[in-house]
Design an enzyme around this catalytic site. Structure first.
Site: not given
Length: 307
Positions: A47, A52, A77, A110
């Site tokens: 994930d 990120y 996401k 997200h």
């Protein structure tokens, strides 16, 4: 590893591993090795997210792994700055290029964007288009409140397969989980062992709770393993994060025992109601707590442009 991950069937028939590796706050230079270690140890769910800044490194690990791509369930996401129909479609293409894959397994919104929920709806309709085209196997949301879920479902065609929310023994989210269940949506737990408190400097740690440490002693497991087993026994999907090889292996070693219903209930009773992350009802583009996705720039260059 001899342990075998269990699978959960989503509301569209796609099966997702019940336990995966999350890479939130995993530095890009550590992410590839962490994902490679996880895949070697038996994980099949990874994930990540545009916000990120490590999608490329996840993709590199997938390419380098000896695990066939068809066996790996990849989630990413879209961040709120790319909500809206056309911008979400562009963001999806950016994520796929970074990941180096042709089809995504699960794409999530997200966060909700309460200040402009029209853009949230438009982004989800873009996800529906990608699902219809076969470019993603399942779509869903993250951090959507019960009220927001109801509105999104009433205004779109496809019920989300997943709602990824903060769930751990000190923040069990009973109302949100019930809302997910009422719609046939899988609850996927982020910060499943309570790391969100640690990230934010709090001294609260469910892994030190006497109920959990006593169960760890009983089963000759670590407190983290007991908590992850609690998620599995509830039927949740959990995505613990670590870049340390021994922790990654430890977190996966939870398929050889199970908690009793009374033990699950005892952990349920530890709920404090104290959130460890942002309030999704108050997020907007200015205060959401993540940087804007890097639009294809290398992560270090994107960061330099923002600081």
């Amino acid at each position: 590893m001899t342990a075998t991950n269990s699978l959960i069937t989503l509301n569209n028939g796609v099966r997702i591993p019940a336990l995966g590796l999350g890479v939130y706050q995993s530095a890009p230079e550590e992410t590839t090795d962490a994902v490679l270690t996880a895949l070697h140890d038996g994980y099949r769910l990874i994930d990540t997210a545009a916000a990120y800044f490590n999608e490329r490194e996840v993709g590199e690990a997938i390419a380098r792994s000896d695990v066939d791509r068809s066996e790996i369930f990849v989630t990413t996401k879209v961040w709120i700055s790319d909500y809206g129909y056309d911008s979400a479609l562009r963001a999806f293409d950016v994520s796929l290029r970074k990941l180096g894959i042709e089809q995504l397994d699960l794409w999530l919104l997200h966060q909700p964007l309460p200040s402009d929920f029209e853009r949230t709806i438009a982004a989800y309709k873009a996800a529906e288009k990608l699902l219809a085209e076969g470019r993603v196997r399942a779509i869903g949301v993250s951090n959507q409140t019960p009220k927001q879920l109801d509105e999104l479902i009433s205004r779109t065609d496809i019920v989300p397969a997943v709602n990824q929310i903060q769930v751990h023994p000190y923040y069990t989210q009973g109302e949100w989980r019930a809302a997910n269940e009422s719609h046939g949506i899988l609850t996927q737990s982020w910060s499943p062992i309570g790391g969100s408190y640690v990230y934010r400097g709090a001294d609260t740690n469910p892994l030190e709770d006497p109920v959990i440490t006593a169960l760890a002693d009983k089963y000759a497991k670590t407190p983290a393993q007991v908590v992850l087993r609690w998620h599995l026994d509830h039927g949740f999907c959990a995505i613990p994060k670590s870049v340390k090889a021994h922790r990654i292996a430890e977190n996966f070693d939870v398929f050889d025992f199970a908690l009793t219903p009374d033990e699950v209930a005892a952990i349920d009773a530890l709920d404090t109601g104290v959130r460890g992350g942002p309030d999704p009802d108050s997020l907007n583009l200015d205060n959401a707590g993540f940087p804007i996705p890097d639009q294809g720039l290398p992560a270090d260059q994107a960061r330099r442009q923002r600081h």
